[in-house]
Design an enzyme around this catalytic site. Structure first.
Site, short mmCIF file in Angstrom:
data_model
loop_
_atom_site.label_atom_id
_atom_site.label_comp_id
_atom_site.label_asym_id
_atom_site.label_seq_id
_atom_site.Cartn_x
_atom_site.Cartn_y
_atom_site.Cartn_z
N ARG A 5 10.61 -5.36 13.97
CA ARG A 5 9.45 -5.08 14.82
C ARG A 5 9.05 -6.33 15.58
NH1 ARG A 5 4.64 -1.92 11.75
NH2 ARG A 5 3.54 -3.51 12.96
N ARG A 59 -11.14 0.22 8.21
CA ARG A 59 -10.65 -1.14 8.43
C ARG A 59 -11.75 -2.09 8.91
NH1 ARG A 59 -4.72 -0.49 11.35
NH2 ARG A 59 -3.71 0.70 9.69
N ARG A 71 -2.45 -11.42 12.39
CA ARG A 71 -2.83 -10.12 11.84
C ARG A 71 -3.54 -10.29 10.50
NH1 ARG A 71 2.87 -7.47 11.81
NH2 ARG A 71 1.85 -5.82 10.63
N LYS A 104 0.82 -1.22 0.00
CA LYS A 104 0.00 0.00 0.00
C LYS A 104 0.85 1.26 0.00
CE LYS A 104 -2.60 -0.18 3.57
NZ LYS A 104 -1.92 -1.29 4.24
N ARG A 132 11.30 -8.05 6.83
CA ARG A 132 11.35 -6.59 6.98
C ARG A 132 12.27 -6.18 8.11
NH1 ARG A 132 5.31 -4.19 6.60
NH2 ARG A 132 5.24 -5.16 8.66
#
Length: 308
Positions: free
Chosen positions: A237, A173, A248, A97, A208
């Protein structure tokens, strides 16, 4: 001035005894009125040619089209204002995104709006909404929809978003958030959904890394750090693990299906498994199609205005 003088002479003659009343242009020339209304200069040229040859010329044909042309010009100027583009984009974590938002913003000049950024800005500014949101966040609770929805609404109604159009990133969302926006009269022209397989998403998220110095996001496979110095300071993270990313994704998939029930008629699914350039080509094509439809709608409205 010559046309004014001729109109006066003609009008005087028409009111004398024995003379029939002057007909309007549309009555005398029903098919020719529109064709000559578009060009004031052409009418003036015609009048000059008639005078040069010594022929008598009734200005009723000239004067009325001038008035019609002026009216038409006014209508065009009032209606030639295209409504700006309104876009929502959604996708799972690591669906791309952020990259697509940058490309869309660069090409179309839309105002990029993300709910998370709005929350952080309100908290940093110490506003009433920011203070309320911070209380929930400090307790580890989700910020109530009513707070976030009002933040989004106020941002969308600001002058830059109204003038340039907006790109709402990752919001709404949930069904309740989407319904709240609908109730406020906020609806996009298009809802873009980036579809990426779970396998690819997990790989993207787990790989990531964040540079705490610059804030830049890297990926160990697809976008590795430039040198060993940067690589040594990269962090991951806490929730960028395979186990947590799957949870998630499950939450995202449940919520997005509910959101799509509201935007089903304007949803465009784009395959996000391919390169960012090809993904953007598909997004670009979808946006261009929306703009074309909006332009046709505007033209039809303008034509309807001219007809009246």
């Amino acid at each position: 001035m010559a046309s004014l003088a001729l109109s006066s002479v003609t009008a005087t003659k028409a009111t004398q005894p024995g003379c029939s009343p002057a007909l309007t242009t549309s009555q005398r020339y029903p098919l020719r009125t529109v064709s000559i209304a578009y060009s004031v200069e052409a009418s003036r040229t015609s009048l000059q040619r008639q005078n040069n040859h010594g022929h008598r010329f009734s200005s009723r044909l000239l004067w009325k089209p001038l008035a019609v042309a002026e009216k038409s010009s006014t209508v065009v100027s009032e209606m030639n204002t295209d409504e700006p583009l309104k876009v929502m984009i959604s996708g799972a974590p690591a669906s791309g995104k952020g990259t697509q938002c940058e490309l869309i913003k660069k090409k179309y000049g839309l105002v990029h709006i993300a709910a998370g950024d709005l929350l952080r800005a309100e908290i940093a500014a110490g506003t009433e909404k920011g203070k309320r949101a911070k209380e929930y966040m400090e307790k580890g609770m989700l910020v109530p929809d009513e707070i976030v929805v009002m933040m989004v609404k106020e941002r969308l109604l600001q002058a830059d978003a109204q003038e340039k159009g907006w790109l709402l990133d990752g919001y709404p969302r949930s069904f309740s958030q989407a319904k709240a926006l609908e109730d406020l009269g906020i609806r996009p022209d298009i809802f873009i959904l980036l579809d990426v397989s779970e396998e690819s998403l997990v790989e993207r998220v787990v790989g990531r890394r964040l540079d705490p110095v610059t804030g830049k996001i890297y990926h160990l496979k697809y976008s590795p750090p430039e040198n060993e110095e940067i690589a040594a300071r990269l962090t991951q993270r806490f929730d960028d693990t395979e186990e947590k990313v799957k949870l998630r994704l499950q939450t995202h998939n449940q919520n997005v299906e509910a959101v799509l029930s509201i935007y089903e008629d304007i949803t465009v699914r784009v395959d996000g498994n391919i390169s960012k350039e090809i993904v953007f080509a598909e997004v670009d094509k979808a946006l261009a199609s929306v703009i074309e439809k909006k332009s046709k709608t505007s033209s039809a409205a303008m034509a309807a205005g001219l007809a009246t």
